[in-house]
Design a protein around this motif. Structure first.
Motif, PDB file in Angstrom:
ATOM      1  N   GLY A   1      43.396  41.963  47.855  1.00  0.00           N
ATOM      2  CA  GLY A   1      43.048  41.624  46.484  1.00  0.00           C
ATOM      3  C   GLY A   1      43.861  42.400  45.470  1.00  0.00           C
ATOM      4  O   GLY A   1      44.431  41.834  44.538  1.00  0.00           O
ATOM      5  N   ARG A   2      43.950  43.709  45.660  1.00  0.00           N
ATOM      6  CA  ARG A   2      44.616  44.587  44.695  1.00  0.00           C
ATOM      7  C   ARG A   2      46.136  44.425  44.705  1.00  0.00           C
ATOM      8  O   ARG A   2      46.783  44.501  43.667  1.00  0.00           O
ATOM      9  CB  ARG A   2      44.233  46.044  44.999  1.00  0.00           C
TER      10      ARG A   2
ATOM     11  N   ALA B   1      43.671  35.604  41.237  1.00  0.00           N
ATOM     12  CA  ALA B   1      42.267  35.992  41.226  1.00  0.00           C
ATOM     13  C   ALA B   1      42.023  37.055  40.168  1.00  0.00           C
ATOM     14  O   ALA B   1      42.961  37.663  39.648  1.00  0.00           O
ATOM     15  CB  ALA B   1      41.863  36.518  42.605  1.00  0.00           C
TER      16      ALA B   1
ATOM     17  N   ILE C   1      45.422  39.705  42.716  1.00  0.00           N
ATOM     18  CA  ILE C   1      45.304  40.032  41.293  1.00  0.00           C
ATOM     19  C   ILE C   1      46.678  40.099  40.611  1.00  0.00           C
ATOM     20  O   ILE C   1      46.870  39.487  39.558  1.00  0.00           O
ATOM     21  CB  ILE C   1      44.497  41.333  41.094  1.00  0.00           C
TER      22      ILE C   1
ATOM     23  N   MET D   1      38.804  40.214  39.120  1.00  0.00           N
ATOM     24  CA  MET D   1      37.648  40.940  39.614  1.00  0.00           C
ATOM     25  C   MET D   1      36.368  40.197  39.240  1.00  0.00           C
ATOM     26  O   MET D   1      36.275  39.623  38.156  1.00  0.00           O
ATOM     27  CB  MET D   1      37.611  42.355  39.017  1.00  0.00           C
TER      28      MET D   1
ATOM     29  N   LEU E   1      36.108  38.869  44.422  1.00  0.00           N
ATOM     30  CA  LEU E   1      37.038  38.319  43.440  1.00  0.00           C
ATOM     31  C   LEU E   1      36.644  36.890  43.085  1.00  0.00           C
ATOM     32  O   LEU E   1      36.009  36.195  43.882  1.00  0.00           O
ATOM     33  CB  LEU E   1      38.461  38.308  43.998  1.00  0.00           C
TER      34      LEU E   1
END
Length: 147
Positions: free
Chosen positions: A26-27, A36, A31, A38, A3
């Motif tokens: 992250g997911r 952040a 995000i 990708m 990321l």
């Protein structure tokens, strides 16, 4: 999961850093919170352009700070105060007073960036330091005189 951080994340990295995190973190957190994005090829190219633009802006800011520093080095301000016995000031002269005196000379400096080398409680000549950017710290002469 790779990321690119959009903002500073504690214990992870600063804005613009490319970091490796677990997919769920992250997911499900970074995000959706907008912290952040990708790290795709397009996003990496966009990041490089943004860094170049930020560097150009920083150079302009440093140049402006150096110009301001030269102007401040040649500036001295006079602050009139009321005094009592033994030429002692009622109260003291503060960085706010110095900022106001600079404002009268059409130089706008935030009072939090001005630091006095010592407490000003008597008449005389003193030095104040202005913290502009990084190592750019010009000094101003401050004259304290009787009203």
């Amino acid at each position: 999961m790779k990321l690119i951080l959009r903002e500073d994340v504690e214990k992870l990295g600063d804005s613009g850093d490319i970091v490796e995190v677990r997919a769920g973190y992250g997911r499900n957190y970074l995000i959706p919170q907008g912290k952040a994005m990708m790290a795709t090829d397009g996003a990496l190219k966009q990041l490089e352009r943004m860094k170049e633009q930020a560097e150009r802006r920083a150079e302009l800011t440093i140049e402006a700070a150096q110009d301001m520093a030269e102007r401040l080095e040649t500036t001295s301000v006079t602050i009139s105060v009321s005094v009592g016995e033994d030429e002692r000031i009622h109260g003291s002269v503060t960085n706010q007073d110095v900022a106001e005196a600079l404002e009268e000379r059409d130089i706008t400096i935030d009072k939090r960036k001005i630091s006095l080398d010592q407490d000003i409680k008597t008449l005389g000549e003193y030095t104040a330091t202005v913290n502009l950017i990084g190592e750019i710290k010009p000094q101003i002469k401050v004259w304290v005189v009787k009203k």
